[in-house]
Design a protein around this motif. Structure first.
Motif, PDB file in Angstrom:
ATOM      1  N   GLU A 161       0.869  -1.184   0.000  1.00  0.00           N
ATOM      2  CA  GLU A 161       0.000   0.000   0.000  1.00  0.00           C
ATOM      3  C   GLU A 161       0.901   1.228   0.000  1.00  0.00           C
ATOM      4  O   GLU A 161       1.887   1.281   0.728  1.00  0.00           O
ATOM      5  N   HIS A 162       0.545   2.199  -0.808  1.00  0.00           N
ATOM      6  CA  HIS A 162       1.354   3.407  -0.929  1.00  0.00           C
ATOM      7  C   HIS A 162       0.480   4.634  -0.730  1.00  0.00           C
ATOM      8  O   HIS A 162      -0.650   4.698  -1.222  1.00  0.00           O
ATOM      9  N   GLN A 163       1.013   5.593  -0.006  1.00  0.00           N
ATOM     10  CA  GLN A 163       0.321   6.857   0.197  1.00  0.00           C
ATOM     11  C   GLN A 163       1.362   7.961   0.172  1.00  0.00           C
ATOM     12  O   GLN A 163       2.375   7.889   0.872  1.00  0.00           O
ATOM     13  N   ARG A 164       1.129   8.969  -0.632  1.00  0.00           N
ATOM     14  CA  ARG A 164       2.058  10.103  -0.705  1.00  0.00           C
ATOM     15  C   ARG A 164       1.569  11.180   0.249  1.00  0.00           C
ATOM     16  O   ARG A 164       0.424  11.616   0.196  1.00  0.00           O
ATOM     17  N   ARG A 165       2.459  11.579   1.148  1.00  0.00           N
ATOM     18  CA  ARG A 165       2.129  12.631   2.107  1.00  0.00           C
ATOM     19  C   ARG A 165       2.664  13.952   1.582  1.00  0.00           C
ATOM     20  O   ARG A 165       3.754  14.010   1.031  1.00  0.00           O
ATOM     21  N   THR A 166       1.898  15.003   1.768  1.00  0.00           N
ATOM     22  CA  THR A 166       2.404  16.330   1.435  1.00  0.00           C
ATOM     23  C   THR A 166       2.949  16.949   2.711  1.00  0.00           C
ATOM     24  O   THR A 166       2.275  16.939   3.750  1.00  0.00           O
ATOM     25  N   PRO A 167       4.177  17.452   2.658  1.00  0.00           N
ATOM     26  CA  PRO A 167       4.759  18.018   3.873  1.00  0.00           C
ATOM     27  C   PRO A 167       4.022  19.288   4.299  1.00  0.00           C
ATOM     28  O   PRO A 167       3.532  20.058   3.466  1.00  0.00           O
ATOM     29  N   ARG A 168       3.940  19.459   5.605  1.00  0.00           N
ATOM     30  CA  ARG A 168       3.338  20.679   6.139  1.00  0.00           C
ATOM     31  C   ARG A 168       4.284  21.845   5.900  1.00  0.00           C
ATOM     32  O   ARG A 168       5.507  21.662   5.899  1.00  0.00           O
ATOM     33  N   PRO A 169       3.741  23.039   5.726  1.00  0.00           N
ATOM     34  CA  PRO A 169       4.634  24.193   5.554  1.00  0.00           C
ATOM     35  C   PRO A 169       5.440  24.427   6.834  1.00  0.00           C
ATOM     36  O   PRO A 169       4.925  24.259   7.947  1.00  0.00           O
ATOM     37  N   PHE A 170       6.685  24.783   6.655  1.00  0.00           N
ATOM     38  CA  PHE A 170       7.581  25.012   7.791  1.00  0.00           C
ATOM     39  C   PHE A 170       7.666  26.506   8.052  1.00  0.00           C
ATOM     40  O   PHE A 170       7.961  27.289   7.144  1.00  0.00           O
ATOM     41  N   ILE A 171       7.390  26.886   9.280  1.00  0.00           N
ATOM     42  CA  ILE A 171       7.475  28.290   9.674  1.00  0.00           C
ATOM     43  C   ILE A 171       8.523  28.400  10.774  1.00  0.00           C
ATOM     44  O   ILE A 171       8.382  27.807  11.843  1.00  0.00           O
ATOM     45  N   ASP A 172       9.568  29.144  10.482  1.00  0.00           N
ATOM     46  CA  ASP A 172      10.635  29.349  11.455  1.00  0.00           C
ATOM     47  C   ASP A 172      10.454  30.739  12.052  1.00  0.00           C
ATOM     48  O   ASP A 172      10.585  31.752  11.359  1.00  0.00           O
ATOM     49  N   LEU A 173      10.151  30.800  13.345  1.00  0.00           N
ATOM     50  CA  LEU A 173       9.875  32.072  14.013  1.00  0.00           C
ATOM     51  C   LEU A 173      11.117  32.737  14.593  1.00  0.00           C
ATOM     52  O   LEU A 173      11.000  33.768  15.258  1.00  0.00           O
TER      53      LEU A 173
END
Length: 121
Positions: free
Chosen positions: A10-22
């Motif tokens: 089984e394969h599922q492609r995850r989209t990465p969450r946006p990275f916010i560097d404060l």
């Protein structure tokens, strides 16, 4: 250890969450200090952005729960840790190159694998 076979994928492609560097925001307002967890956060960010393919395989005979390397797969795939939480199901996160190598390996026919517990490595 007996030879393993992969019977289902089984394969599922995850989209990465946006990275916010404060860090820049805090530096702008004069709030500074030592960021003790930065390296760990950057490593997690790298893992999330690079290894976006979530792959679950069914192996026969079932493996007991634990972390394994699967010997017999291409290096990009077999060198990643495979986590078995339920007997017989191994899960790994693969990069684009790793997923392509895994698909190519699968199309090459049935091949046998060997599970190496991560504690041995």
């Amino acid at each position: 250890m007996t030879a393993l076979r992969i019977t289902h994928v089984e394969h599922q492609r995850r989209t990465p969450r946006p990275f916010i560097d404060l860090a820049g925001f805090f530096l702008f307002f004069g709030i500074s200090g030592v960021d003790h967890g930065r390296e760990a956060r950057m490593q997690r960010r790298f893992e999330q952005e690079t290894f976006t393919h979530h792959v679950t395989v069914q192996v026969v005979p079932p493996l007991p729960p634990g972390r394994y390397l699967l010997d017999g797969l291409p290096h990009d795939v077999g060198g990643r840790p495979w986590v078995v939480s339920r007997a017989g199901q191994a899960v790994a996160a693969l990069s684009d190159d790793g997923w392509t190598a895994f698909q190519t390996w699968q199309q090459g026919g049935r091949r046998e694998l060997r599970a190496v517990p991560l504690a041995e490595v």
